[in-house]
Design a protein around this motif. Structure first.
Motif, PDB file in Angstrom:
ATOM      1  N   PHE A  77      -1.862  57.154  35.576  1.00 24.15           N
ATOM      2  CA  PHE A  77      -0.897  56.098  36.048  1.00 24.15           C
ATOM      3  C   PHE A  77      -1.320  54.955  36.548  1.00 24.15           C
ATOM      4  N   THR A  78      -2.714  54.581  36.410  1.00 25.14           N
ATOM      5  CA  THR A  78      -3.503  53.347  36.957  1.00 25.14           C
ATOM      6  C   THR A  78      -3.713  52.380  35.840  1.00 25.14           C
TER       7      THR A  78
ATOM      8  N   ASN B  83      -1.573  51.074  39.102  1.00 23.54           N
ATOM      9  CA  ASN B  83      -0.690  51.777  39.583  1.00 23.54           C
ATOM     10  C   ASN B  83       0.903  51.277  38.616  1.00 23.54           C
ATOM     11  N   LYS B  84       1.669  51.769  38.120  1.00 22.20           N
ATOM     12  CA  LYS B  84       2.717  51.458  37.374  1.00 22.20           C
ATOM     13  C   LYS B  84       4.034  51.118  38.180  1.00 22.20           C
ATOM     14  N   ASP B  85       4.103  52.032  39.477  1.00 23.99           N
ATOM     15  CA  ASP B  85       5.059  52.042  40.357  1.00 23.99           C
ATOM     16  C   ASP B  85       4.871  52.324  41.759  1.00 23.99           C
TER      17      ASP B  85
ATOM     18  N   SER C  22       3.362  56.169  41.773  1.00 26.33           N
ATOM     19  CA  SER C  22       2.294  56.432  41.487  1.00 26.33           C
ATOM     20  C   SER C  22       1.269  55.853  42.315  1.00 26.33           C
TER      21      SER C  22
ATOM     22  N   SER D 202      -5.666  47.277  26.082  1.00 26.46           N
ATOM     23  CA  SER D 202      -5.490  47.633  27.372  1.00 26.46           C
ATOM     24  C   SER D 202      -6.813  48.144  28.335  1.00 26.46           C
TER      25      SER D 202
ATOM     26  N   THR E  85      -7.377  53.664  30.535  1.00 21.70           N
ATOM     27  CA  THR E  85      -6.015  54.605  31.049  1.00 21.70           C
ATOM     28  C   THR E  85      -5.531  55.690  30.143  1.00 21.70           C
TER      29      THR E  85
ATOM     30  N   GLY F  51      -2.461  56.461  30.438  1.00 17.83           N
ATOM     31  CA  GLY F  51      -1.244  55.745  30.043  1.00 17.83           C
ATOM     32  C   GLY F  51      -0.009  56.486  28.944  1.00 17.83           C
TER      33      GLY F  51
ATOM     34  N   GLY G 160       3.116  58.234  30.333  1.00 19.31           N
ATOM     35  CA  GLY G 160       3.237  57.214  31.517  1.00 19.31           C
ATOM     36  C   GLY G 160       3.487  56.084  31.417  1.00 19.31           C
ATOM     37  N   HIS G 161       2.867  55.320  30.753  1.00 16.34           N
ATOM     38  CA  HIS G 161       3.105  53.781  30.786  1.00 16.34           C
ATOM     39  C   HIS G 161       2.128  53.109  29.433  1.00 16.34           C
ATOM     40  N   MET G 162       2.200  51.985  29.335  1.00 18.77           N
ATOM     41  CA  MET G 162       1.411  51.106  28.431  1.00 18.77           C
ATOM     42  C   MET G 162       1.607  51.791  27.030  1.00 18.77           C
TER      43      MET G 162
END
Length: 429
Positions: free
Chosen positions: A70-71, A73-75, A78, A360, A363, A365, A370-372
């Motif tokens: 999650f880096t 850091n998305k929130d 994390s 990107s 990650t 992600g 997770g993210h991205m």
């Protein structure tokens, strides 16, 4: 005790235990050479470790913490996860803590910086730890509680697995890579076809694979239920570790008369580019035999499975001079800082950006939702990742189609699942 012929998995375990042989089904306790956790699984293991009251780890040089999921850091949650790992590393003098600009996707990073070698016993609180089997290491995923136990004792336990031998021969067609081989294999035997068994990949076609492709194959052993995915060390393997591994490697090979639970053979010259349809890695089809065009919303090229330089090279070859379809988000993720840097030097990133792709930092992600690159309801993605379960990359009503970098890049341009030939590309080189 008299020696008997052993598979590669059995040979590694017996040698590390200093015994003439081990038997499939036998429970063994064994010292570990390396342990691994990330920003999701690390805090769980740390919590268990700290509950014991033990005030030191077995060896701070044999613990690796990689902040890759999650880096950046998305929130807040994390960020707190990473803080727990960072403070643990500082408290116990963990040498191998990776975050920020030093951090890559764990299963690409560790071999690249020479932390894993042939004959090693490696456990990681991540199921794709089996990636290191490409180096001839007995590497497998474990739960966070088992990992915490290893941090205390320096040991873990295994049930000695039976082994299935996979023999690949023939010359592959253009654009076919190790991703197509392993997806086809999983499609053949199923997601539980090698349940708690060692998968031993052999044959002339394996010898001709690059290390990047071998890592891809071993990485997805777990998608067939495999305990480990092993490839015997050879000249390519030794060349790879030559300037990376700072210690002597344990080079082992399977015995010719070893007993296998099963033997599977594949003529790779007959394989075409494949895709795994939702919602299982075993739901494999040849792309050219799909009954209709499957239009997509997103492409992800990266992950611990296909984020190495060779994967980006294939994507760059296809995307050069072309544009990503306006209906598609194409996200490209170099697996490590070094891969990112080499991609800059080779001008791949310029090609990606000019094509309209998103590049990107390293990650995990989107691979785990997770993210991205999260999918909305009803969206479809072609991804070079390793899993396409329901909700894996976002909404439970989204769809993930697994493929190699050639199919992913061609699909990004055309807007539907496609092969490079549809763009007029006949040869890979």
């Amino acid at each position: 005790m008299k020696k008997r012929p052993m598979t590669l998995a059995e040979k590694i375990l017996a040698t590390k235990l200093n015994r003439p042989y081990v038997e499939p089904g036998e429970l063994v306790e064994i010292s570990v050479d390396l342990t691994l956790a990330n920003d999701i699984t690390g805090p769980l293991a740390i919590k268990v470790f700290e509950k014991t009251g033990i005030n030191k780890v077995f060896d701070p040089k044999k613990i690796v913490l990689v902040m890759d999921h999650f880096t950046p850091n998305k929130d807040i949650k994390s960020a707190e996860q990473v803080r727990v790992c960072r403070e643990f590393a500082r408290k116990y003098g963990i040498l191998h803590y990776y975050e920020g600009g030093r951090c890559g996707i764990e299963h690409a990073l560790l071999p690249e910086i020479g932390l894993v070698g042939p004959g090693d016993i490696v456990i990681g609180a991540d199921s794709h730890t089996c990636t290191y089997g490409a180096l001839g290491a007995f590497a497998t995923g474990v739960g966070s509680t088992d990992l915490a136990g290893a941090w205390i004792t320096g040991k873990t336990w295994f049930k000695v697995p039976e082994t299935i031998k996979f023999i690949y021969y023939g010359k592959p067609k253009p654009w076919i890579t190790g991703k197509d081989l392993i997806l086809y294999t999983i499609g053949d035997i199923g997601v539980d076809g090698a349940l708690y068994k060692a998968m031993e990949f052999t044959g002339e076609a394996i010898k001709n694979l690059s290390m990047a492709e071998r890592f891809t194959m071993s990485n997805m052993a777990i998608e067939a239920g495999g305990k480990v995915g092993l490839i015997e060390p050879d000249k390519k393997n030794l060349s790879y570790i030559k300037n990376r591994l700072k210690r002597e490697a344990l080079i082992l090979k399977a015995d010719k008369k070893a007993k296998y639970a099963d033997i599977k053979e594949y003529d790779v010259s007959k394989l075409d580019l494949v895709v795994a349809l939702p919602h299982l890695p075993s739901n494999v089809r040849f792309v050219k035999e799909l009954p209709q065009k499957i239009y997509i919303d997103q492409v992800v090229i990266g992950s611990c499975t296909n984020g190495r330089l060779e994967d980006l090279a294939i994507a760059a070859k296809i995307l050069k001079g072309r544009k990503v379809n306006p209906n598609v988000r194409c996200i490209i993720i170099p697996a490590t800082p070094n891969v990112y840097y080499e991609a800059i030097k080779k001008d791949y990133l310029r090609i990606f950006i000019e094509a309209g792709a998103i590049v990107s930092p390293p990650t995990c992600g989107p691979c785990l939702g997770g993210h991205m690159g999260i999918l909305a309801k009803g969206e479809r993605a072609v991804a070079t990742t390793n899993r396409n379960f329901i909700g894996r990359m976002g909404h439970p009503e989204s769809e993930v189609y697994l493929a190699g970098p050639a199919v992913a890049a061609a699909s990004a341009v055309l807007g539907y699942i496609a092969i490079p030939e549809e763009l007029g590309l006949k040869e890979e080189d």
